[in-house]
Write a protein that holds these residues in place. Sequence first.
Motif, PDB file in Angstrom:
ATOM      1  N   GLU A 195       0.777  -1.273  -0.218  1.00  0.00           N
ATOM      2  CA  GLU A 195       0.099  -0.090  -0.004  1.00  0.00           C
ATOM      3  C   GLU A 195       0.980   1.211   0.230  1.00  0.00           C
ATOM      4  OE1 GLU A 195      -3.767   0.350  -0.029  1.00  0.00           O
ATOM      5  OE2 GLU A 195      -2.956  -1.558  -1.100  1.00  0.00           O
ATOM      6  N   LEU A 196       1.915   1.343   0.868  1.00  0.00           N
ATOM      7  CA  LEU A 196       2.638   2.322   0.792  1.00  0.00           C
ATOM      8  C   LEU A 196       3.366   2.535  -0.429  1.00  0.00           C
ATOM      9  CD1 LEU A 196       4.640   2.391   4.332  1.00  0.00           C
ATOM     10  CD2 LEU A 196       2.529   3.882   3.511  1.00  0.00           C
ATOM     11  N   SER A 197       3.870   1.521  -1.013  1.00  0.00           N
ATOM     12  CA  SER A 197       4.581   1.612  -2.432  1.00  0.00           C
ATOM     13  C   SER A 197       3.717   2.156  -3.460  1.00  0.00           C
ATOM     14  CB  SER A 197       5.250   0.202  -2.610  1.00  0.00           C
ATOM     15  OG  SER A 197       5.776   0.215  -4.088  1.00  0.00           O
ATOM     16  N   ALA A 198       2.544   1.704  -3.420  1.00  0.00           N
ATOM     17  CA  ALA A 198       1.448   2.115  -4.518  1.00  0.00           C
ATOM     18  C   ALA A 198       1.052   3.689  -4.385  1.00  0.00           C
ATOM     19  CB  ALA A 198       0.395   1.358  -4.373  1.00  0.00           C
ATOM     20  N   LYS A 199       0.624   3.960  -3.000  1.00  0.00           N
ATOM     21  CA  LYS A 199      -0.068   5.094  -2.693  1.00  0.00           C
ATOM     22  C   LYS A 199       0.864   6.214  -1.986  1.00  0.00           C
ATOM     23  CE  LYS A 199      -4.409   2.517  -2.174  1.00  0.00           C
ATOM     24  NZ  LYS A 199      -5.567   2.335  -1.217  1.00  0.00           N
ATOM     25  N   GLY A 200       1.906   5.779  -1.418  1.00  0.00           N
ATOM     26  CA  GLY A 200       2.696   6.725  -0.841  1.00  0.00           C
ATOM     27  C   GLY A 200       2.619   6.992   0.802  1.00  0.00           C
ATOM     28  N   ASN A 201       3.738   7.129   1.541  1.00  0.00           N
ATOM     29  CA  ASN A 201       3.612   7.595   2.976  1.00  0.00           C
ATOM     30  C   ASN A 201       2.988   8.632   3.390  1.00  0.00           C
ATOM     31  OD1 ASN A 201       4.441   6.986   5.723  1.00  0.00           O
ATOM     32  ND2 ASN A 201       6.511   7.868   5.433  1.00  0.00           N
ATOM     33  N   THR A 202       1.838   8.663   3.402  1.00  0.00           N
ATOM     34  CA  THR A 202       0.878   9.717   3.616  1.00  0.00           C
ATOM     35  C   THR A 202      -0.057   9.479   5.076  1.00  0.00           C
ATOM     36  OG1 THR A 202      -0.855   8.984   2.232  1.00  0.00           O
ATOM     37  CG2 THR A 202       0.743  10.257   1.181  1.00  0.00           C
ATOM     38  N   LYS A 203      -0.526  10.607   5.156  1.00  0.00           N
ATOM     39  CA  LYS A 203      -1.639  10.544   6.594  1.00  0.00           C
ATOM     40  C   LYS A 203      -2.681   9.429   6.227  1.00  0.00           C
ATOM     41  CE  LYS A 203      -4.497  13.502   8.989  1.00  0.00           C
ATOM     42  NZ  LYS A 203      -5.059  14.793   9.451  1.00  0.00           N
ATOM     43  N   GLU A 204      -3.277   9.463   5.156  1.00  0.00           N
ATOM     44  CA  GLU A 204      -4.311   8.977   4.402  1.00  0.00           C
ATOM     45  C   GLU A 204      -4.288   7.531   4.474  1.00  0.00           C
ATOM     46  OE1 GLU A 204      -4.961  13.166   4.057  1.00  0.00           O
ATOM     47  OE2 GLU A 204      -3.051  12.074   3.135  1.00  0.00           O
ATOM     48  N   VAL A 205      -2.988   7.142   3.924  1.00  0.00           N
ATOM     49  CA  VAL A 205      -2.519   5.732   3.661  1.00  0.00           C
ATOM     50  C   VAL A 205      -2.488   5.106   4.959  1.00  0.00           C
ATOM     51  CG1 VAL A 205      -1.010   4.152   2.671  1.00  0.00           C
ATOM     52  CG2 VAL A 205      -1.899   6.189   1.271  1.00  0.00           C
ATOM     53  N   TRP A 206      -1.885   5.795   6.039  1.00  0.00           N
ATOM     54  CA  TRP A 206      -1.483   5.022   7.326  1.00  0.00           C
ATOM     55  C   TRP A 206      -2.967   5.040   8.094  1.00  0.00           C
ATOM     56  CZ3 TRP A 206       1.929   1.907   8.722  1.00  0.00           C
ATOM     57  CH2 TRP A 206       3.106   1.968   8.252  1.00  0.00           C
ATOM     58  N   ASN A 207      -3.618   5.965   8.095  1.00  0.00           N
ATOM     59  CA  ASN A 207      -4.844   5.617   8.824  1.00  0.00           C
ATOM     60  C   ASN A 207      -5.850   4.654   7.985  1.00  0.00           C
ATOM     61  OD1 ASN A 207      -4.686   8.109  10.657  1.00  0.00           O
ATOM     62  ND2 ASN A 207      -5.299   9.339   9.145  1.00  0.00           N
ATOM     63  N   GLU A 208      -5.841   4.379   6.782  1.00  0.00           N
ATOM     64  CA  GLU A 208      -6.216   3.330   6.135  1.00  0.00           C
ATOM     65  C   GLU A 208      -5.853   2.112   6.617  1.00  0.00           C
ATOM     66  OE1 GLU A 208      -6.754   1.715   1.726  1.00  0.00           O
ATOM     67  OE2 GLU A 208      -6.585   3.721   1.843  1.00  0.00           O
ATOM     68  N   LEU A 209      -4.495   2.106   6.621  1.00  0.00           N
ATOM     69  CA  LEU A 209      -3.827   0.667   7.010  1.00  0.00           C
ATOM     70  C   LEU A 209      -4.189   0.364   8.420  1.00  0.00           C
ATOM     71  CD1 LEU A 209      -0.362   1.277   5.324  1.00  0.00           C
ATOM     72  CD2 LEU A 209      -1.899  -0.570   4.848  1.00  0.00           C
ATOM     73  N   ILE A 210      -3.925   1.335   9.424  1.00  0.00           N
ATOM     74  CA  ILE A 210      -4.155   1.182  10.721  1.00  0.00           C
ATOM     75  C   ILE A 210      -5.606   0.742  10.958  1.00  0.00           C
ATOM     76  CG2 ILE A 210      -4.302   2.289  13.165  1.00  0.00           C
ATOM     77  CD1 ILE A 210      -1.995   4.017  11.668  1.00  0.00           C
ATOM     78  N   ALA A 211      -6.584   1.360  10.168  1.00  0.00           N
ATOM     79  CA  ALA A 211      -8.006   0.920  10.337  1.00  0.00           C
ATOM     80  C   ALA A 211      -8.391  -0.375   9.827  1.00  0.00           C
ATOM     81  CB  ALA A 211      -8.821   1.941   9.612  1.00  0.00           C
TER      82      ALA A 211
END
Length: 492
Positions: A195-211
């Motif tokens: 996910e980080l590789s595809a979408k970047g190390n952003t707030k939105e991506v981390w929030n989605e991953l954590i959830a």
Amino acid sequence: MAKFNQKNTNKTENRDGFPAYRMKLKEQLVSAVLTTMFGEPKFYGSTDSDIVKLATQCAATDPAFLCKLACYARSENNLRSVSHVLCCVIAREAHEYTRRTVRNIVVRPDDMTEILACYKQMYGKPFPNALKRELAQVIQRFDEYQLAKYKGSGAMKLRDVLRITHPVPKDAQTEALFKKVLDDTLETPYTWETELSAKGNTKEVWNELIASGKVGYMALLRNLRNIIKSGAEITPVLQILSDPERVRKSRQLPFRFYSAYLTLSDENILSGNTHRALEKALEVSVENMEQIPGRTLIAIDVSGSMGSRISRRSEVRCCDIAALLGAMASRLCEDATVCYFDAAGSWSSMGSKGYTVKHYGKYDSILDICKSSRFYGGGTQMDLPMLFALKEDGSRDIKPFDRVIYFSDNECNSYSGGFPKTVQGMVEEYREKYNRNFWVHGVDMQGYGSQQFCGKGFNLIAGWSESVLPFINLAEKGIGSLVQTIEAYSIQ
């Protein structure tokens, strides 16, 4: 031939060329195995070849013990690479124990690729039949998500495991899954890496991953810096990291929490809530351990050799782990005195004594105690804590120490007296003057193969995990040592 007037054959030299005592085969093997990131350098040279040599000897004399040690290292100390090495020695030298070893140390699919790559590097081809048979069985444990996540990026891949072992699929579904492995058509897994590789190390991506709940405990801990810097919601992460049940299941070595703490502290992004979460995670490691009664001297080696990093990819040093385990031990002690020691260079850094002594409160922060400890980098003079106990503490009208716990690499290279009247001699003097039941517990931090103590009342321990601490009470009660625990270790 003389029966009584014989030379003491227990004497040897350590890696720095100074006098020491020999260790028995199992003690030497255990201390080397439990203090290694196999393939990584150490201050006094790698112990990798020693491990292979000692393991080969053990395979010939007690293969059951070697099997249990491999499983203990993997399951109880979370040491992967060295368990792979021991598995390879067993597969070659004691094939009747291959089945039990493989079944216990293969936790992830890439354990299989690592084992085969390790065997090929150590011994070449062909691979032993017992090893191929068991890998052909355990590969059928894993589902598509696991196989895709750990299919391997090195020279040895999962499809190579299938081609080498020729497993007979247990059902049609497994047969179809193996075909996907061979054709490299496994579905790309949903992981934090992809996910980080595809979408970047952003707030939105981390929030989605954590959830999503798909980020494992280790990944959250090691990515804590990235998560905080991204601006993602940190509260659910801290709840996971400090949850007692998840801490226990994570099998993280304590220094992983300390490493995260240091990183965040050094970058000035450590909040009070994050500090408390990491502290709580460490406290979980010792909260159910038995208290160490009486008065204890905790001796932490801060000499130059303890400043070596445990891995090329880590900033954690051996002295950091020693300070952390020492702080955790002080939490368990009824009455603890902590002594940091080194030799050459100590005149300017520690004063003429060569040691500093501190008393911490029972509820002082483990992390803050560790960070407050200084690395001095002089020689290794292991008699300095005993010099304190004899000359300063012993001169006062107070209860004597019941024990000393050393956290050191044992490479003593500076003395106050002549061998054997060095640290061992000072221990004997302390017993004679103050407490005949005085114990010495040596926590070996590097496994170089020699020790500075011998005889009754000495307990050798090794490792970087909080699991070394219960052996203090066990040894003094006469009901267990580290070697005995591994000998009695139950495996399926």
